[in-house]
Design a protein around this motif. Structure first.
Motif, PDB file in Angstrom:
ATOM      1  N   ILE A   1       0.845  -1.206   0.000  1.00 28.67           N
ATOM      2  CA  ILE A   1       0.000   0.000   0.000  1.00 28.67           C
ATOM      3  C   ILE A   1       0.874   1.248   0.000  1.00 28.67           C
ATOM      4  CG2 ILE A   1      -1.657   1.336   1.357  1.00 28.67           C
ATOM      5  CD1 ILE A   1      -2.837  -1.315   2.324  1.00 28.67           C
ATOM      6  N   GLN A   2       1.944   1.236   0.792  1.00 25.51           N
ATOM      7  CA  GLN A   2       2.849   2.384   0.829  1.00 25.51           C
ATOM      8  C   GLN A   2       3.475   2.642  -0.541  1.00 25.51           C
ATOM      9  OE1 GLN A   2       5.212   0.911   4.247  1.00 25.51           O
ATOM     10  NE2 GLN A   2       4.792   2.892   5.237  1.00 25.51           N
ATOM     11  N   ARG A   3       3.877   1.563  -1.216  1.00 24.78           N
ATOM     12  CA  ARG A   3       4.468   1.739  -2.546  1.00 24.78           C
ATOM     13  C   ARG A   3       3.442   2.307  -3.533  1.00 24.78           C
ATOM     14  NH1 ARG A   3       6.780  -3.314  -1.098  1.00 24.78           N
ATOM     15  NH2 ARG A   3       5.214  -4.435  -2.341  1.00 24.78           N
ATOM     16  N   ALA A   4       2.195   1.846  -3.429  1.00 25.99           N
ATOM     17  CA  ALA A   4       1.142   2.368  -4.303  1.00 25.99           C
ATOM     18  C   ALA A   4       0.896   3.845  -4.036  1.00 25.99           C
ATOM     19  CB  ALA A   4      -0.134   1.566  -4.109  1.00 25.99           C
ATOM     20  N   CYS A   5       0.848   4.227  -2.763  1.00 27.83           N
ATOM     21  CA  CYS A   5       0.625   5.633  -2.410  1.00 27.83           C
ATOM     22  C   CYS A   5       1.824   6.496  -2.818  1.00 27.83           C
ATOM     23  CB  CYS A   5       0.380   5.766  -0.913  1.00 27.83           C
ATOM     24  SG  CYS A   5      -1.159   4.991  -0.346  1.00 27.83           S
ATOM     25  N   GLY A   6       3.016   5.886  -2.892  1.00 27.25           N
ATOM     26  CA  GLY A   6       4.201   6.613  -3.301  1.00 27.25           C
ATOM     27  C   GLY A   6       4.146   7.100  -4.729  1.00 27.25           C
TER      28      GLY A   6
ATOM     29  N   LEU B   1     -11.060  -3.580  -3.983  1.00 24.54           N
ATOM     30  CA  LEU B   1      -9.976  -4.312  -4.622  1.00 24.54           C
ATOM     31  C   LEU B   1      -9.755  -5.628  -3.885  1.00 24.54           C
ATOM     32  CD1 LEU B   1      -7.361  -1.450  -5.248  1.00 24.54           C
ATOM     33  CD2 LEU B   1      -9.021  -2.412  -6.857  1.00 24.54           C
ATOM     34  N   LYS B   2      -9.826  -6.716  -4.600  1.00 24.87           N
ATOM     35  CA  LYS B   2      -9.574  -8.030  -4.024  1.00 24.87           C
ATOM     36  C   LYS B   2      -8.140  -8.427  -4.348  1.00 24.87           C
ATOM     37  CE  LYS B   2     -11.252 -12.806  -4.253  1.00 24.87           C
ATOM     38  NZ  LYS B   2     -12.224 -13.712  -4.924  1.00 24.87           N
ATOM     39  N   TYR B   3      -7.427  -8.932  -3.348  1.00 29.87           N
ATOM     40  CA  TYR B   3      -6.025  -9.278  -3.571  1.00 29.87           C
ATOM     41  C   TYR B   3      -5.672 -10.595  -2.879  1.00 29.87           C
ATOM     42  CZ  TYR B   3      -4.949  -7.757   1.222  1.00 29.87           C
ATOM     43  OH  TYR B   3      -4.903  -7.639   2.586  1.00 29.87           O
ATOM     44  N   LEU B   4      -4.581 -11.176  -3.293  1.00 33.80           N
ATOM     45  CA  LEU B   4      -4.018 -12.365  -2.661  1.00 33.80           C
ATOM     46  C   LEU B   4      -2.769 -11.963  -1.892  1.00 33.80           C
ATOM     47  CD1 LEU B   4      -4.314 -14.976  -5.568  1.00 33.80           C
ATOM     48  CD2 LEU B   4      -5.813 -14.727  -3.571  1.00 33.80           C
ATOM     49  N   ASN B   5      -2.621 -12.503  -0.689  1.00 36.65           N
ATOM     50  CA  ASN B   5      -1.484 -12.140   0.155  1.00 36.65           C
ATOM     51  C   ASN B   5      -0.270 -13.009  -0.183  1.00 36.65           C
ATOM     52  OD1 ASN B   5       0.118 -10.960   2.061  1.00 36.65           O
ATOM     53  ND2 ASN B   5      -1.009 -11.738   3.838  1.00 36.65           N
ATOM     54  N   ASN B   6       0.184 -12.870  -1.427  1.00 37.55           N
ATOM     55  CA  ASN B   6       1.428 -13.500  -1.850  1.00 37.55           C
ATOM     56  C   ASN B   6       2.146 -12.521  -2.775  1.00 37.55           C
ATOM     57  OD1 ASN B   6       0.226 -13.759  -4.456  1.00 37.55           O
ATOM     58  ND2 ASN B   6      -0.642 -15.753  -3.883  1.00 37.55           N
ATOM     59  N   ARG B   7       3.305 -12.915  -3.237  1.00 37.75           N
ATOM     60  CA  ARG B   7       4.117 -11.981  -4.017  1.00 37.75           C
ATOM     61  C   ARG B   7       3.379 -11.461  -5.244  1.00 37.75           C
ATOM     62  NH1 ARG B   7       9.913 -13.567  -6.841  1.00 37.75           N
ATOM     63  NH2 ARG B   7      10.132 -11.666  -8.119  1.00 37.75           N
ATOM     64  N   GLU B   8       2.848 -12.377  -6.053  1.00 41.64           N
ATOM     65  CA  GLU B   8       2.158 -11.955  -7.268  1.00 41.64           C
ATOM     66  C   GLU B   8       0.902 -11.154  -6.944  1.00 41.64           C
ATOM     67  OE1 GLU B   8       3.073 -15.006  -6.556  1.00 41.64           O
ATOM     68  OE2 GLU B   8       4.690 -15.432  -7.989  1.00 41.64           O
ATOM     69  N   GLY B   9       0.176 -11.618  -5.918  1.00 43.01           N
ATOM     70  CA  GLY B   9      -1.063 -10.939  -5.559  1.00 43.01           C
ATOM     71  C   GLY B   9      -0.835  -9.523  -5.059  1.00 43.01           C
ATOM     72  N   LEU B  10       0.213  -9.315  -4.252  1.00 41.69           N
ATOM     73  CA  LEU B  10       0.504  -7.987  -3.724  1.00 41.69           C
ATOM     74  C   LEU B  10       1.022  -7.060  -4.821  1.00 41.69           C
ATOM     75  CD1 LEU B  10       2.080  -8.869  -0.266  1.00 41.69           C
ATOM     76  CD2 LEU B  10      -0.223  -8.034  -0.735  1.00 41.69           C
ATOM     77  N   GLU B  11       1.753  -7.606  -5.761  1.00 41.15           N
ATOM     78  CA  GLU B  11       2.204  -6.781  -6.886  1.00 41.15           C
ATOM     79  C   GLU B  11       1.014  -6.309  -7.719  1.00 41.15           C
ATOM     80  OE1 GLU B  11       4.972  -9.197  -8.980  1.00 41.15           O
ATOM     81  OE2 GLU B  11       6.651  -8.780  -7.620  1.00 41.15           O
ATOM     82  N   ALA B  12       0.056  -7.197  -7.944  1.00 39.05           N
ATOM     83  CA  ALA B  12      -1.143  -6.815  -8.696  1.00 39.05           C
ATOM     84  C   ALA B  12      -1.964  -5.784  -7.920  1.00 39.05           C
ATOM     85  CB  ALA B  12      -1.986  -8.058  -8.987  1.00 39.05           C
ATOM     86  N   MET B  13      -2.089  -5.992  -6.599  1.00 30.56           N
ATOM     87  CA  MET B  13      -2.821  -5.037  -5.774  1.00 30.56           C
ATOM     88  C   MET B  13      -2.154  -3.672  -5.785  1.00 30.56           C
ATOM     89  SD  MET B  13      -2.910  -3.479  -2.500  1.00 30.56           S
ATOM     90  CE  MET B  13      -2.189  -4.524  -1.237  1.00 30.56           C
ATOM     91  N   GLU B  14      -0.813  -3.658  -5.737  1.00 32.31           N
ATOM     92  CA  GLU B  14      -0.076  -2.392  -5.769  1.00 32.31           C
ATOM     93  C   GLU B  14      -0.369  -1.620  -7.044  1.00 32.31           C
ATOM     94  OE1 GLU B  14       4.566  -0.951  -6.109  1.00 32.31           O
ATOM     95  OE2 GLU B  14       4.113  -2.868  -5.127  1.00 32.31           O
ATOM     96  N   ARG B  15      -0.373  -2.326  -8.189  1.00 24.48           N
ATOM     97  CA  ARG B  15      -0.654  -1.659  -9.463  1.00 24.48           C
ATOM     98  C   ARG B  15      -2.084  -1.124  -9.505  1.00 24.48           C
ATOM     99  NH1 ARG B  15       1.993  -6.305 -11.417  1.00 24.48           N
ATOM    100  NH2 ARG B  15      -0.050  -7.202 -11.985  1.00 24.48           N
ATOM    101  N   ASP B  16      -3.034  -1.998  -9.116  1.00 21.76           N
ATOM    102  CA  ASP B  16      -4.443  -1.593  -9.174  1.00 21.76           C
ATOM    103  C   ASP B  16      -4.740  -0.444  -8.215  1.00 21.76           C
ATOM    104  OD1 ASP B  16      -4.817  -3.573 -11.038  1.00 21.76           O
ATOM    105  OD2 ASP B  16      -5.644  -5.028  -9.618  1.00 21.76           O
ATOM    106  N   LEU B  17      -4.154  -0.509  -7.026  1.00 21.45           N
ATOM    107  CA  LEU B  17      -4.402   0.525  -6.029  1.00 21.45           C
ATOM    108  C   LEU B  17      -3.790   1.852  -6.472  1.00 21.45           C
ATOM    109  CD1 LEU B  17      -5.576   1.281  -3.291  1.00 21.45           C
ATOM    110  CD2 LEU B  17      -3.448   0.497  -2.218  1.00 21.45           C
ATOM    111  N   ALA B  18      -2.598   1.810  -7.042  1.00 26.20           N
ATOM    112  CA  ALA B  18      -1.970   3.041  -7.530  1.00 26.20           C
ATOM    113  C   ALA B  18      -2.823   3.691  -8.611  1.00 26.20           C
ATOM    114  CB  ALA B  18      -0.570   2.739  -8.061  1.00 26.20           C
ATOM    115  N   THR B  19      -3.349   2.870  -9.514  1.00 25.63           N
ATOM    116  CA  THR B  19      -4.222   3.400 -10.564  1.00 25.63           C
ATOM    117  C   THR B  19      -5.471   4.028  -9.972  1.00 25.63           C
ATOM    118  OG1 THR B  19      -3.439   1.715 -12.117  1.00 25.63           O
ATOM    119  CG2 THR B  19      -5.525   2.810 -12.637  1.00 25.63           C
ATOM    120  N   ARG B  20      -6.062   3.340  -8.993  1.00 24.21           N
ATOM    121  CA  ARG B  20      -7.284   3.841  -8.354  1.00 24.21           C
ATOM    122  C   ARG B  20      -7.008   5.152  -7.626  1.00 24.21           C
ATOM    123  NH1 ARG B  20     -12.414   4.803  -8.258  1.00 24.21           N
ATOM    124  NH2 ARG B  20     -13.530   4.351  -6.337  1.00 24.21           N
TER     125      ARG B  20
END
Length: 529
Positions: A416-421, A498-517
């Motif tokens: 989340i911090q990386r997305a907000c960055g 936003l639905k995410y998976l708590n693993n490496r791939e899932g968090l990377e996808a969440m970071e991208r989607d959250l940053a866009t949002r």
């Protein structure tokens, strides 16, 4: 209200029922010839005399129509008998009438199989209206003829009102009583926005063997009484439910009213929030600043030019110029300045010539942000005593993150911090704030000053839901996230999450989607900064 039904019974019924419901003027007659032969046979099978009505404490049969009262009130049976009388020949089309006084004279009318008549909705509405009004009528009929009639009470209708405005006028009357207008057609849009099965699913578990979701047919154990078998039926196509055990029945609004012990309007607002239609409801009117709030704004922000403008707007220019201390104390910053301002305001209000309202309008327009601040501060004064937080003007300079404080969410928060960055604002969690002596005060301060609030609903943490509710109440932009759809209750599911998976791939996808949002939200609300 102009009654539109007259001469709805055959001559024999008119003779046998001298106490029938009075007819309203200018009614369009409904002739017996327009009613099916099977309907006339059903009518002739009963008698019109009160002495032939078979009754008990809870139900009765009158003119072959079954009457039942949920609260076992004899007066309701009598009212329904009057409704049957008012229907005249069309009464033969009915199978039953059921009354629920706990919902404010709400009726369910069931049309007998093969007995539908196009004049029934109007006739039922008018006959029920003639008994004193109603808080809603649900007409159950086959082949998609069923419908819902909105509340209608006597007293403020317009003589000669056409029937095609009947439901709209009824809704408007209810809105006037509730002092919170609903837009035209809002109830229809509300019922279309969410299915009855979706709402009822909060309180029941559907029987998969008996239910047929593709046909909108659902069965479950009744949420209104204790049972072990599935006697509770929901028909999504018609929008009605019925329990074959306790005979509870109604539509989606009745369900919410009964299960959450709400009034009609409260149930409407509850469903509007769930479906995302609450933006259509008229917000509470803006309250102009009070005399003490005006004094606060004037003392802090007024210049000599503002006083001269107020004089021109209100007609008090001579008073302001000739006051021996007002402008002088302003120029010199004297301690009696606030008292001089209050003297002007009390004199203006006492004259009662409209000038005080003009002053309120001037300040609300010229100092809109300051006026909003002082009125919001007053609104939040009660919240201060309950929540322990002193309201201040929001800075909107941070993205607040509400989530459980444990190690399982460390990697989630880092994503989340990386997305907000990637936005102009940084993420901040309440455990990173220590401005107050209590954690809750820090949380409330963080929510208040957040441009966006991210809420991780994973695990349905009670504290996060509490903070989510405060963010919504304070009109904050909220972005829910969750690891499972099951973590997002129906009450907030209308918000995009936003639905995410708590693993490496899932968090990377969440970071991208959250940053866009976040980029999209903050880009649309540049005035926040």
């Amino acid at each position: 209200m102009h009654q539109l039904v007259a001469r709805r019974c055959v001559d024999t019924c008119q003779t046998a029922n001298p106490n029938r419901v009075p007819q309203r003027q200018n009614a369009r007659p409904i002739h017996l010839a327009t009613i099916s032969s099977s309907c006339r046979m059903r009518l002739s099978a009963g008698t019109c005399g009160m002495g032939d009505m078979q009754t008990s404490n809870t139900s009765a049969q009158y003119l072959s129509v079954d009457l039942s009262s949920r609260k076992n009130i004899a007066a309701e049976i009598e009212t329904m008998r009057q409704i049957v009388d008012g229907l005249g020949a069309l009464a033969a089309c009915l199978e039953s009438i059921w009354c629920d006084s706990s919902a404010g004279a709400t009726y369910t009318v069931t049309v007998a199989k093969g007995m539908w008549h196009d004049d029934l909705p109007r006739a039922i509405a008018d006959a029920t209206y003639a008994t004193g009004g109603y808080n809603g009528i649900y007409i159950e009929a086959e082949d998609g003829h069923g419908c819902t009639l909105d509340p209608d009470w006597p007293g403020d209708g317009i003589e000669g009102e056409p029937f095609d405005a009947h439901e709209q006028a009824g809704a408007q009357r209810l809105n006037q009583i509730a002092n919170s207008p609903l837009p035209n057609g809002f109830l229809d849009r509300l019922r279309a926005a969410i299915s009855l099965s979706q709402v009822a699913g909060r309180w029941v578990k559907w029987d998969e063997r008996k239910s047929n979701p593709t046909k909108g047919d659902f069965w479950a154990s009744c949420p209104f009484h204790s049972e072990t078998h599935a006697s509770f039926h929901v028909d999504d196509r018609k929008g009605f439910y019925y329990c074959f055990g306790c005979h509870a029945k109604g539509d989606i609004l009745t369900m919410v009213k009964e299960k959450e012990n709400l009034s009609f309007l409260q149930a409407v607002r509850r469903l509007a929030f769930i479906t995302g239609l609450d933006h259509e409801l008229q917000p509470p009117a803006f309250e102009p600043p009070t005399i003490l709030q005006l004094k606060e704004i004037i003392v802090k922000h007024f210049t000599k030019e503002n006083f001269l403008e107020v004089g021109l707007v209100t007609g008090w220019a001579q008073y302001i110029r000739s006051h021996d201390r007002l402008l002088r104390s302003l120029s010199w910053g004297d301690p009696d300045y606030a008292g001089n301002v209050l003297e002007l305001l009390t004199a203006m209000e006492a004259r009662n010539d409209g000038s005080f309202a003009k002053l309120q309008g001037y300040i609300t327009t010229t100092f809109s942000e300051q006026a909003q601040t002082v009125t919001q501060t007053a609104v939040f004064s009660s919240a201060k005593s309950v929540l322990g937080y002193q309201y201040t003007t929001p800075r909107n300079d941070v993205i607040g993150v509400m989530m459980p404080f444990n190690s399982n969410f460390t990697s989630v928060y880092q994503a989340i911090q990386r997305a907000c960055g990637q936005t102009p604002l940084l993420a901040k969690r309440a455990d990173e704030v220590w401005n107050n002596s209590t954690v809750i005060s820090d949380i409330l301060e963080l929510i208040n000053h957040s441009a966006v609030v991210i809420c991780d609903l994973t695990g349905r943490n009670e504290n996060v839901f509490y903070e989510l509710g405060i963010a919504h109440a304070w009109n904050k932009t909220v972005v829910p996230i969750a690891q499972s759809d099951a973590d997002v209750p129906a009450d907030v599911r209308h918000h995009r999450y936003l639905k995410y998976l708590n693993n490496r791939e899932g968090l990377e996808a969440m970071e991208r989607d959250l940053a866009t949002r976040l980029t999209g939200l903050l880009g649309k609300n540049k005035s926040m900064f």
